[in-house]
Motif scaffolding. Structure first.
Motif, PDB file in Angstrom:
ATOM      1  N   ALA A  79       0.829  -1.212   0.000  1.00 51.67           N
ATOM      2  CA  ALA A  79       0.000   0.000   0.000  1.00 51.67           C
ATOM      3  C   ALA A  79       0.860   1.257   0.000  1.00 51.67           C
TER       4      ALA A  79
ATOM      5  N   ALA B  77      -3.351   1.727   5.932  1.00 48.67           N
ATOM      6  CA  ALA B  77      -4.209   0.604   5.538  1.00 48.67           C
ATOM      7  C   ALA B  77      -5.640   1.091   5.312  1.00 48.67           C
TER       8      ALA B  77
ATOM      9  N   ALA C  29      -5.712   3.142   2.064  1.00 55.18           N
ATOM     10  CA  ALA C  29      -5.597   2.349   0.833  1.00 55.18           C
ATOM     11  C   ALA C  29      -6.794   1.428   0.647  1.00 55.18           C
TER      12      ALA C  29
ATOM     13  N   SER D 206      -6.588   1.904  -7.020  1.00 58.46           N
ATOM     14  CA  SER D 206      -5.588   0.972  -6.479  1.00 58.46           C
ATOM     15  C   SER D 206      -5.403  -0.215  -7.417  1.00 58.46           C
TER      16      SER D 206
ATOM     17  N   TRP E 249      -5.108  -9.085  -1.447  1.00 58.34           N
ATOM     18  CA  TRP E 249      -4.493  -7.877  -0.868  1.00 58.34           C
ATOM     19  C   TRP E 249      -5.563  -6.958  -0.294  1.00 58.34           C
ATOM     20  N   LYS E 250      -6.636  -6.813  -1.052  1.00 59.11           N
ATOM     21  CA  LYS E 250      -7.707  -5.885  -0.657  1.00 59.11           C
ATOM     22  C   LYS E 250      -8.309  -6.297   0.697  1.00 59.11           C
TER      23      LYS E 250
ATOM     24  N   ILE F 182      -5.660  -5.615   3.452  1.00 57.12           N
ATOM     25  CA  ILE F 182      -5.435  -4.198   3.752  1.00 57.12           C
ATOM     26  C   ILE F 182      -6.692  -3.542   4.340  1.00 57.12           C
TER      27      ILE F 182
END
Ligand code: PFF
Length: 453
Positions: A65, A403, A406, A415, A430-431, A434
Motif C-alpha cells: 500500500a 491501511a 488504501a 488501487s 491484498w484488498k 489491507i
C-alpha cells in the motif's frame, strides 16, 4: 491524475534499483541489533512467531500500500496524502499522516544514529584487537566502559549523523544503489559465517530452540505490541520512508512482487542474526534479556575466538554501519523531501536543519545510557521512551491509517490500476488484508494493551 505541481523528484533507474534502496532501508540495525535483543527480552519463540505473522499479514500488505501511494502521487508523503485525498474526494485531514511520518522519522533517527555510532566505534575496537581471546566478562567490560562515556558516544553519534547528511545532500540515488548492491551479499555471507561459528558451540541447538520453539504462555500484551511494532520498524513501514522510495519508482513495475522480495530478504537477515547470536549467549552463560547491548556483548566473543576473527570483526561492524547508513538516509528523506519540495529550501539547507535537529535530540539517548540513566518517564529511560513511542505507537498508528486509506478511502479502480496485479484473485487477497486484517489486527493489539480486551 491531477498534476497540481510539477514533481521535482528523481526516478530510480529500474525496479532493481528500487529493490536495492528499499532493502537498504529495511535491512539495518533493526534486523541485527534490535531483533535479537527484543527477542531475548520477550522470551524467544512465541515472540518470533508473532513477529513473523505480523510481517506476513500486516507488514507485506502495508508495504504494498505504501509503495503504491507513493508511486501514484510521485510526491513526498505529506503532499502524497494531500493529493490522493483530493483525488478520492476525501477529508483534508489525511495529510496529518504525512506529518506524523516526518516526525517519527526524525525521532527514530535521533536514537538510531547513536546506536549506529556504537557499531562504528566497534570497527576501531575490532581493528585494535580489543576482542582478541577476550572472555564474556572482558567483552562486557569493554561495552559498559564505552556506553558509560558520554563524550565517546557523542563523538560517534556526530560522525554517523555527518555521514548520513553527506549522503542525503547528494540525493538519494547517488551512491546508494552501489552501496546496497555490494552490502547485501557481503552481509549475508558474514552472517552465514557467524552461524557457522555458532554451530561449533555446544549451545547451538539450545539457541535454535529458544528462537523457534514457541512457548505462548510467555507472551504478554506488551510482547505482542513490541512484536507488531517491530514488524513495522524492520520493514520501514508506517512513516512514509517506503512511500518516498515508492514515489521514485517508475510506473509499470509490479509492486506486490517487489514487496515480497524485500520483506523476504529482511526477514532472512534477522533470523540469521538470531541464529548466530543466541547459541553464543547460552554457550557463555549470558542472559538473552541483556538488552540493547546484546550483540555488542556476544559477537565480539566469537570474533575473539575464531580463526580470522580479527578481520571478520572489522568487516562485520563496517557492514553493520553501512547497513545502518542505508536505513538512516531513508529515515530523514521524508523530512528533507518535504522541506525542499514545499518550503523552497535548498537540499543543503534542508539537510543541515533536519540533521542538526536530529543530532541535538540524539543527545537525550546518549545521556540515557550514562549521566541520565536514572531519568525515567513512565518507567522508561529517554532511549526506551523514544523507541516505545515510535516503534510501538507511531509506526503502527501510521500503518493503520495507511491501511484504512488504501483499503477504504482510495477508489478501488485507482488501487487496482496502480497495483496492476497479475490475477484478480491476488488483488482481492491484498484488498481483504489491507481493508480488514491489517487494520483490525493493529486495532485489537492496541485494545489489548490498554486493557480493554
Ligand atoms: N528498517 C530499519 C531497520 O530495520 O533498521 C529502520 C527503519 C528505517 C525504520 C526506516 C523506519 C524507517 F522508516
Amino acid at each position: 491524475m491531477t498534476d497540481k505541481k510539477k514533481s521535482v523528484h528523481d526516478a530510480w533507474s529500474s525496479r532493481f534499483a528500487f529493490i536495492l534502496a528499499a532493502t537498504g532501508s529495511a535491512v539495518g540495525l533493526g534486523n541485527i541489533w534490535k531483533f535479537p535483543y527484543i527477542t531475548g527480552e520477550h522470551g524467544g519463540g512465541a515472540f518470533v512467531f508473532v513477529y513473523l505473522a505480523c510481517v506476513l499479514l500486516i507488514g507485506i500488505p502495508i508495504m504494498i500500500a505504501e509503495t503504491m501511494l507513493g508511486r501514484r502521487s510521485q510526491r513526498n508523503p505529506i503532499e502524497t496524502m494531500e493529493l490522493l485525498t483530493e483525488e478520492a474526494g476525501a477529508d483534508k485531514n489525511w495529510h496529518y499522516l504525512g506529518w506524523m511520518g516526518v516526525i517519527a522519522g526524525l525521532l527514530i533517527l535521533s536514537y538510531y544514529s547513536v546506536i549506529a555510532g556504537w557499531a562504528s566505534a566497534y570497527i576501531v575496537k575490532a581493528f585494535t584487537g580489543s576482542f582478541f581471546d577476550a572472555d564474556a566478562v572482558a567483552i562486557k567490560g569493554i561495552f559498559t566502559g564505552f556506553v558509560g562515556s558520554p563524550m565517546q558516544l557523542i563523538f560517534w553519534h556526530s560522525l554517523f549523523m555527518a555521514a548520513t547528511m553527506l549522503i542525503v545532500v547528494r540525493g538519494v540515488k547517488n551512491g546508494l544503489e552501489k552501496a546496497v548492491r555490494f552490502l547485501m551479499p557481503s552481509l549475508f555471507l558474514l552472517l552465514l559465517i557467524l552461524v557457522g561459528y555458532a554451530m561449533t558451540t555446544d549451545s547451538y541447538f539450545q539457541g535454535l530452540h529458544f528462537l523457534f520453539v514457541p512457548e505462548f504462555s510467555k507472551l504478554t500484551s506488551d510482547s505482542v505490541l513490541t512484536a507488531m511494532g517491530h514488524a513495522f520498524f524492520t520493514l520501514s513501514l508506517g512513516m512514509g520512508a517506503i512511500m518516498v522510495y515508492g514515489s521514485y519508482l517508475p510506473k509499470g513495475i509490479s509492486i506486490a512482487k517487489t514487496a515480497f522480495l524485500i520483506a523476504g530478504a529482511d526477514t532472512v537477515v534477522a533470523l540469521l542474526a538470531g541464529i548466530a547470536i543466541f547459541p553464543i549467549v547460552f554457550a557463555n552463560n549470558l542472559h538473552p534479556d541483556t538488552g540493547p547491548g546484546l550483540i555488542f556483548q556476544t559477537l565480539p566473543i566469537a570474533f575473539g575466538a575464531m580463526t580470522g576473527g580479527w578481520l571478520m570483526g572489522i568487516l562485520f561492524f563496517v557492514m553493520l554501519t553501512i547497513a545502518a547508513l542505508t536505513s538512516s538516509i531513508s529515515l530523514i528523506e521524508p523530512a528533507v523531501a518535504w522541506l525542499v519540495e514545499n518550503k523552497g529550501f535548498s537540499r543543503e539547507k534542508a539537510c543541515v536543519w533536519s540533521g542538526l535537529a536530529t543530532w541535538l535530540l540524539g543527545l537525550g539517548t546518549v545521556f540515557s545510557f550514562n549521566v541520565w540513566s536514572n531519568v525515567k518517564f513512565f518507567d522508561r529511560s529517554i532511549f526506551q521512551l523514544l523507541d516505545y513511542l515510535t516503534a510501538n505507537l507511531m509506526l503502527p498508528i501510521g500503518g493503520f491509517c495507511i491501511a484504512v486509506f488504501a483499503g477504504w478511502i482510495m477508489k478501488r479502480q485507482h488501487s487496482e490500476q496502480e497495483l496492476n496485479m497479475p490475477t484478480a484473485l491476488s488483488y482481492q487477497a491484498w484488498k481483504i488484508l489491507i481493508s480488514y486484517v491489517a487494520p483490525l489486527a493493529v486495532f485489537f493489539v492496541f485494545l489489548h494493551v490498554v486493557g480493554v480486551l
